[in-house]
Design an enzyme around this catalytic site. Structure first.
Site, PDB file in Angstrom:
ATOM      1  N   HIS A 175       0.815  -1.214   0.000  1.00  0.00           N
ATOM      2  CA  HIS A 175       0.000   0.000   0.000  1.00  0.00           C
ATOM      3  C   HIS A 175       0.854   1.273   0.000  1.00  0.00           C
ATOM      4  CE1 HIS A 175       0.559  -0.159   4.465  1.00  0.00           C
ATOM      5  NE2 HIS A 175       0.486   1.160   4.360  1.00  0.00           N
ATOM      6  N   ASP A 205      -0.209  -7.803   1.431  1.00  0.00           N
ATOM      7  CA  ASP A 205       0.210  -6.394   1.409  1.00  0.00           C
ATOM      8  C   ASP A 205       1.749  -6.280   1.378  1.00  0.00           C
ATOM      9  OD1 ASP A 205      -0.230  -3.627   1.314  1.00  0.00           O
ATOM     10  OD2 ASP A 205      -0.025  -3.449   3.492  1.00  0.00           O
ATOM     11  N   SER A 281       4.838   2.550   7.718  1.00  0.00           N
ATOM     12  CA  SER A 281       4.386   1.446   6.872  1.00  0.00           C
ATOM     13  C   SER A 281       5.504   0.984   5.948  1.00  0.00           C
ATOM     14  CB  SER A 281       3.181   1.879   6.040  1.00  0.00           C
ATOM     15  OG  SER A 281       2.060   2.097   6.862  1.00  0.00           O
TER      16      SER A 281
END
Length: 329
Positions: A175, A205, A281
């Site tokens: 992402h 992911d 992230s």
């Protein structure tokens, strides 16, 4: 006119006169046997002659010579036994004179003082050692990268990633780069390079990036294994634009499932309580040895705002490595 008398035989009566009585037999026997030994004190009528033992040659040795003669008569075995006894005695005396004094008896106060001193020494040693977080950060720092993306409408995004291969392959969260028009990787030495998505797995992911050029020195991270609940972990990334930041926590739970982007679910995640925010992230989750045990993928926030509220999630490195084409760890 002189008168001549002829010698008479022994025992004959003298001529011309009365007969003489015969000589005693003991006198005749004495004359035959001869005189008694002069050394005998009971021999009458004889003078004692000088003692031959009185000469210097016949006298026994006296003084040092006499002592030497006596020592020579001692057996050799007795000499060696005497020497051994003397040597043992000398050693015993030497030890008695030189041995250290016995230690003083310990008291309860002495024991308490020793225990306290040991605690203080241990505290000093622990204080001098670098913290686990320090060691973990030093291990991952050369492998950590900053990922900057340009999206449509001149929007920008940032995230983190980690070099996992000597060819410069970067592992991150999908992402972070999904839908980006351009991707730029900034290495730890300051080298900036464009990059493309090499592989991606939406179900976990995870994505890998292939940089267009590499720094002079490429340092891949060390991939770790599974973790246990309660184990210390460290999240490293660039939260809110604050590059190369570390936060510490513990593994709170394993095999978690979270929902992202409406109905899409991520399964088998590591739940941890180290602080993570936008910019973390794609960054690595480390154990205390600085090994990568997961890739940070999201955070739980009931307010739908991208702010940390105490719960973070990471894809286990076995899943992330497999999705990126590496052998599971």
């Amino acid at each position: 006119m002189a008168r001549v008398t002829a010698p008479q035989e022994p025992g004959a009566a003298p001529s011309g006169g009365a007969s003489q009585p015969p000589a005693p037999a003991s006198s005749a026997l004495l004359n035959v046997v001869g005189p008694r030994s002069p050394s005998s004190p009971s021999s009458p009528g004889f003078a004692s002659s000088p003692d031959p033992a009185g000469s210097p040659a016949a006298q026994p040795p006296r003084g040092p010579r006499r002592l030497v003669a006596r020592l020579r008569r001692i057996p050799a075995r007795l000499w060696w036994t005497s020497i051994a006894v003397l040597a043992v005695g000398a050693l015993a005396i030497s030890y008695a004179l030189t041995r250290p004094a016995p230690p003083a008896a310990l008291t309860r106060a002495d024991v308490a003082a020793d225990v306290q001193a040991g605690i203080e020494r241990r505290a000093e040693q622990d204080a001098a050692k670098p913290a686990d977080a320090t060691l973990a950060h030093a291990a991952i720092e050369p492998s950590l990268v900053l990922i900057t993306t340009r999206l449509s409408g001149d929007r920008e995004g940032t995230g983190a990633g980690v070099v996992i291969n000597a060819d410069g392959t970067v592992l991150t969260a999908l992402h972070v780069v999904d839908g980006a028009e351009s991707i730029t990787i900034s290495f730890s030495d300051g080298t900036n390079a464009g990059a493309d998505i090499a592989q991606s797995t939406r179900a976990s992911d995870i994505a890998t990036l292939r940089p267009h050029r590499l720094p002079d020195t490429v340092v891949p991270a060390v991939l770790g294994g599974a973790v246990q609940v309660g184990a210390p972990v460290f999240a490293v990334g660039h939260p809110l634009g604050l590059t190369d930041s570390l936060s510490a926590g513990v593994v709170s739970a394993l095999d978690r499932t979270v929902t992202v982007e409406g109905t899409r679910k991520l399964e088998h995640l590591i739940q941890f309580d180290a602080a993570v925010n936008p910019g973390n992230s794609g960054g690595p989750l480390l154990n205390k040895a600085g090994q990568v045990v997961g890739i940070v993928t999201g955070l739980a926030n009931p307010t739908d705002q991208s702010l940390f509220v105490g719960i973070g999630f990471a894809v286990p490195i076995a899943t992330a490595g497999g999705a990126a084409g590496s052998p599971p760890r």
